[in-house]
Design a protein around this motif. Sequence first.
Motif, PDB file in Angstrom:
ATOM      1  N   LYS A   1      -0.759   4.062  34.978  1.00 28.11           N
ATOM      2  CA  LYS A   1       0.356   5.004  35.027  1.00 28.11           C
ATOM      3  C   LYS A   1       1.699   4.294  34.854  1.00 28.11           C
ATOM      4  N   SER A   2       1.785   3.029  35.286  1.00 26.28           N
ATOM      5  CA  SER A   2       3.008   2.244  35.181  1.00 26.28           C
ATOM      6  C   SER A   2       2.694   0.937  34.488  1.00 26.28           C
ATOM      7  N   GLY A   3       3.722   0.340  33.923  1.00 27.92           N
ATOM      8  CA  GLY A   3       3.496  -0.928  33.260  1.00 27.92           C
ATOM      9  C   GLY A   3       4.776  -1.643  32.911  1.00 27.92           C
ATOM     10  N   THR A   4       4.657  -2.964  32.755  1.00 26.17           N
ATOM     11  CA  THR A   4       5.772  -3.806  32.322  1.00 26.17           C
ATOM     12  C   THR A   4       5.350  -4.543  31.062  1.00 26.17           C
ATOM     13  N   ALA A   5       6.224  -4.536  30.072  1.00 27.38           N
ATOM     14  CA  ALA A   5       5.980  -5.279  28.836  1.00 27.38           C
ATOM     15  C   ALA A   5       7.086  -6.307  28.663  1.00 27.38           C
ATOM     16  N   ARG A   6       6.733  -7.463  28.139  1.00 27.42           N
ATOM     17  CA  ARG A   6       7.698  -8.538  27.942  1.00 27.42           C
ATOM     18  C   ARG A   6       7.617  -9.028  26.500  1.00 27.42           C
ATOM     19  N   ALA A   7       8.765  -9.454  25.989  1.00 26.62           N
ATOM     20  CA  ALA A   7       8.818 -10.011  24.638  1.00 26.62           C
ATOM     21  C   ALA A   7      10.013 -10.943  24.554  1.00 26.62           C
ATOM     22  N   GLU A   8      10.042 -11.756  23.542  1.00 27.06           N
ATOM     23  CA  GLU A   8      11.194 -12.623  23.306  1.00 27.06           C
ATOM     24  C   GLU A   8      11.451 -12.702  21.815  1.00 27.06           C
ATOM     25  N   HIS A   9      12.718 -12.976  21.501  1.00 25.92           N
ATOM     26  CA  HIS A   9      13.092 -13.011  20.083  1.00 25.92           C
ATOM     27  C   HIS A   9      14.311 -13.908  19.920  1.00 25.92           C
ATOM     28  N   VAL A  10      14.354 -14.595  18.791  1.00 24.41           N
ATOM     29  CA  VAL A  10      15.479 -15.454  18.449  1.00 24.41           C
ATOM     30  C   VAL A  10      16.235 -14.836  17.277  1.00 24.41           C
ATOM     31  N   PHE A  11      17.521 -14.622  17.463  1.00 26.14           N
ATOM     32  CA  PHE A  11      18.371 -14.076  16.399  1.00 26.14           C
ATOM     33  C   PHE A  11      19.045 -15.256  15.704  1.00 26.14           C
ATOM     34  N   ALA A  12      18.770 -15.397  14.423  1.00 30.53           N
ATOM     35  CA  ALA A  12      19.237 -16.573  13.697  1.00 30.53           C
ATOM     36  C   ALA A  12      20.701 -16.476  13.278  1.00 30.53           C
ATOM     37  N   LYS A  13      21.188 -15.244  13.088  1.00 27.34           N
ATOM     38  CA  LYS A  13      22.538 -15.077  12.550  1.00 27.34           C
ATOM     39  C   LYS A  13      23.421 -14.305  13.532  1.00 27.34           C
ATOM     40  N   PRO A  14      24.718 -14.599  13.541  1.00 26.40           N
ATOM     41  CA  PRO A  14      25.648 -13.843  14.398  1.00 26.40           C
ATOM     42  C   PRO A  14      25.688 -12.374  13.979  1.00 26.40           C
ATOM     43  N   GLY A  15      26.031 -11.521  14.935  1.00 28.09           N
ATOM     44  CA  GLY A  15      26.139 -10.089  14.680  1.00 28.09           C
ATOM     45  C   GLY A  15      25.785  -9.298  15.923  1.00 28.09           C
ATOM     46  N   THR A  16      25.933  -7.998  15.823  1.00 29.20           N
ATOM     47  CA  THR A  16      25.545  -7.106  16.925  1.00 29.20           C
ATOM     48  C   THR A  16      24.247  -6.414  16.535  1.00 29.20           C
ATOM     49  N   TYR A  17      23.248  -6.572  17.367  1.00 26.66           N
ATOM     50  CA  TYR A  17      21.921  -6.025  17.108  1.00 26.66           C
ATOM     51  C   TYR A  17      21.571  -5.014  18.198  1.00 26.66           C
ATOM     52  N   PHE A  18      20.796  -4.008  17.800  1.00 32.65           N
ATOM     53  CA  PHE A  18      20.250  -3.065  18.766  1.00 32.65           C
ATOM     54  C   PHE A  18      18.737  -3.177  18.704  1.00 32.65           C
ATOM     55  N   ALA A  19      18.195  -3.812  19.724  1.00 31.81           N
ATOM     56  CA  ALA A  19      16.736  -3.934  19.809  1.00 31.81           C
ATOM     57  C   ALA A  19      16.187  -2.692  20.495  1.00 31.81           C
ATOM     58  N   ALA A  20      15.044  -2.223  20.019  1.00 29.24           N
ATOM     59  CA  ALA A  20      14.471  -0.985  20.549  1.00 29.24           C
ATOM     60  C   ALA A  20      13.020  -1.209  20.942  1.00 29.24           C
ATOM     61  N   VAL A  21      12.603  -0.477  21.968  1.00 29.98           N
ATOM     62  CA  VAL A  21      11.209  -0.489  22.381  1.00 29.98           C
ATOM     63  C   VAL A  21      10.690   0.941  22.337  1.00 29.98           C
ATOM     64  N   ARG A  22       9.460   1.110  21.879  1.00 27.17           N
ATOM     65  CA  ARG A  22       8.825   2.432  21.853  1.00 27.17           C
ATOM     66  C   ARG A  22       7.519   2.349  22.633  1.00 27.17           C
ATOM     67  N   VAL A  23       7.350   3.263  23.555  1.00 27.40           N
ATOM     68  CA  VAL A  23       6.119   3.305  24.344  1.00 27.40           C
ATOM     69  C   VAL A  23       5.419   4.632  24.085  1.00 27.40           C
ATOM     70  N   LYS A  24       4.096   4.613  24.332  1.00 27.11           N
ATOM     71  CA  LYS A  24       3.292   5.817  24.154  1.00 27.11           C
ATOM     72  C   LYS A  24       2.358   5.969  25.347  1.00 27.11           C
ATOM     73  N   SER A  25       2.038   7.217  25.643  1.00 27.98           N
ATOM     74  CA  SER A  25       1.022   7.499  26.659  1.00 27.98           C
ATOM     75  C   SER A  25       0.117   8.600  26.127  1.00 27.98           C
ATOM     76  N   GLN A  26      -1.101   8.625  26.672  1.00 32.16           N
ATOM     77  CA  GLN A  26      -2.050   9.651  26.259  1.00 32.16           C
ATOM     78  C   GLN A  26      -2.765  10.160  27.504  1.00 32.16           C
ATOM     79  N   ARG A  27      -3.029  11.446  27.540  1.00 30.81           N
ATOM     80  CA  ARG A  27      -3.545  12.088  28.735  1.00 30.81           C
ATOM     81  C   ARG A  27      -4.773  11.359  29.295  1.00 30.81           C
ATOM     82  N   ASP A  28      -5.704  10.952  28.422  1.00 31.61           N
ATOM     83  CA  ASP A  28      -6.934  10.301  28.868  1.00 31.61           C
ATOM     84  C   ASP A  28      -6.938   8.799  28.607  1.00 31.61           C
TER      85      ASP A  28
END
Length: 685
Positions: free
Chosen positions: A637-664
Amino acid sequence: MSEIYDAKKDPQFSKGFIDIDEMRTRTLEDGRELPYRYMHGGFEGTDVKFSFCFPEKESYEGRFYQYLSPFPGPDEELASLPMTGEDDKIAFCLTHGAYYVESNMGSKAIFTNSDDNTMTHRSSAASAEFSREMAQKVYGYEHRPYGYVYGGSGGGYRTIACIENTNAFDGGAPYVIGSPYAIPNCQTTRAYAERILRHKIPQIIDAMDAGGSGDPYAGLNEEEAAALREATLFGYPLKSWFCSADLDDGALPVLMPGVKMQDPEYFEDYWKVPGYLGADPDGNAVRDRIRLDGKIAQVNVPGLKAQILEGKIDTRNGVNDAWRKMIASEEMDDEPWVELETEFPGKDPYVKGAVMTFLTGAAKGRRLQLGRIDGNRVYLTDGFGMDNIVETLKMLSQGDEIHMDNSDYVAVQTYHRHQVPSCDYHAWDQFRDAEGNPLYPQQKVLLGPGFSSNGPGCKQNGLVQAKVLIVAALMDEQAYPWQADWYRRKIASVHDGNEKDYCRLWYFDNVLHDDRAASVDELHVTTYAPGLKQALVDLAAWVEKGIEPLPSSHYRVNVGSVEVPDLADERGGIQPVVCAAANGGKCARVKAGECVQFTAEAEVPKDAGVLTYVEWSFEGETDYPYKGEFELTDGGKSGTARAEHVFAKPGTYFAAVRVKSQRDGDKSEPFTQIKNVDRVRVVVE
């Protein structure tokens, strides 16, 4: 209480026929093939046409789902046939024990049914009943299939008409619905705010985005702040302002001619009578009004792209694209334009909704829609009720006189101020004084109920004849979210406050009005479509097995805004909740080449399902290519996800996460993986 319509007793629909009956196959994205029996037909003496799609006998569980498009059309019964993937309504039915029903609702033309506006719900009920007769023949035994009707936006009005006024359906799932006063008022409030704020929209978007200031009013002048406040109080969600970056007013251009036809006096009074914005000589309406004459210097007539139209099915039957069928579109190989002898005056012309009328020459009397201005060059675009662009441009000659005018489009944008309904519509409280009286002059007729009941042929009364499960979007930019609550309360009010036996309302966060599987911006929002399909499954279980669906979402309506708790169990409904962080916050500032640590905390409401997927986008990838894993707790029912990433170039980035659940917890189920998204800002120096 009016008599409930029984299609089986209506002689108009006594002679159904089938003109196509054949086996076909649909293919799922995983390669599975689904054989089904396809029938097409209609009713003699009417314009009603329908399609039925029956699963094989071993997959059939004795029910059907019937989809109602926002706008009927002459070939609407075919619109779902070419759809694939998550958008495949037919495959969903075939894999969930149901056959599929869709009709053109008796319409010979887009946007209209017939002279009898009860045709929508009567023909839908008749199609449902005839499908039951065909189901008995297909499956070889006598039975009455359970029937569930669903539709969104304009199709939501039609769904409500079916479940309030006919006995053909056992349940209904109206989604992203409006109230009796939605049209044209939701569209006008947004259009007005967009006009006033058109140069400040980027900073509003930034303030409301992940890691932003959270103060969309910062940097606005008094007029701009008032316009933003008006739209927000009326229900336009602040998080949805990214949809306004292109000043797209949705269906307003299509609706406006109807407003003018029914209330022509308004468009005269607006510019003359005190109390209307246009009568203020120093107001923004006069400032942005265009009334210009000119002469043509030269014309660019583009060529037409080759089109293969024969046998092509128009699949635009969703809540955000069905209305676009009404705007004739020409596939051109270049942008059409007219160059004037003199440069367009002014530094900031508001050309949205402006119309070019030809006063002399071979094209005299024709009208084209302005798109944009560049110096003395006027670019043209498709518009509702406009003439053919290429055909018109070919008729023009140097020196032909034209007139450009946006008066009507500017005027309609504050129409909602002059349409104040009863006091139970709190979005209009801002237009009432302390005694509840309107602050502005009022028109003789409130057009909303006419618009909302004209297509379905009746008004919403809450007297449902079936179970109802409403799906609504918290970022709905077209039919503001409070209206779903209005209908929930309407049902409760006519059932002595007992809505529990009749209705549920589930709100979905980070979703817009659109009902397509792929949203307009996968990094900002996602789709409620899998939740809608789960609602249909739960609706059937409620009716057929007495299994009550999960309670309605927990929320509160603050004037025109719908607010929900942050935590999943407190929020309720069926959508998972997710909160992302970058280096522990919503905004991380790092050096190029430095590793950023991302976390996503996700939770599913009680009894709503199990987390199934987590995926990441770090640098604007819309397909979320980085697949992750949850550290699951509480049985998934609950969970934690972890990730890491290196941005090579300067700038403003918007990182996004998408999660899904299913009844069964079934990862292989293709249609009911319920989604949510979250974003973080990463500033790379």
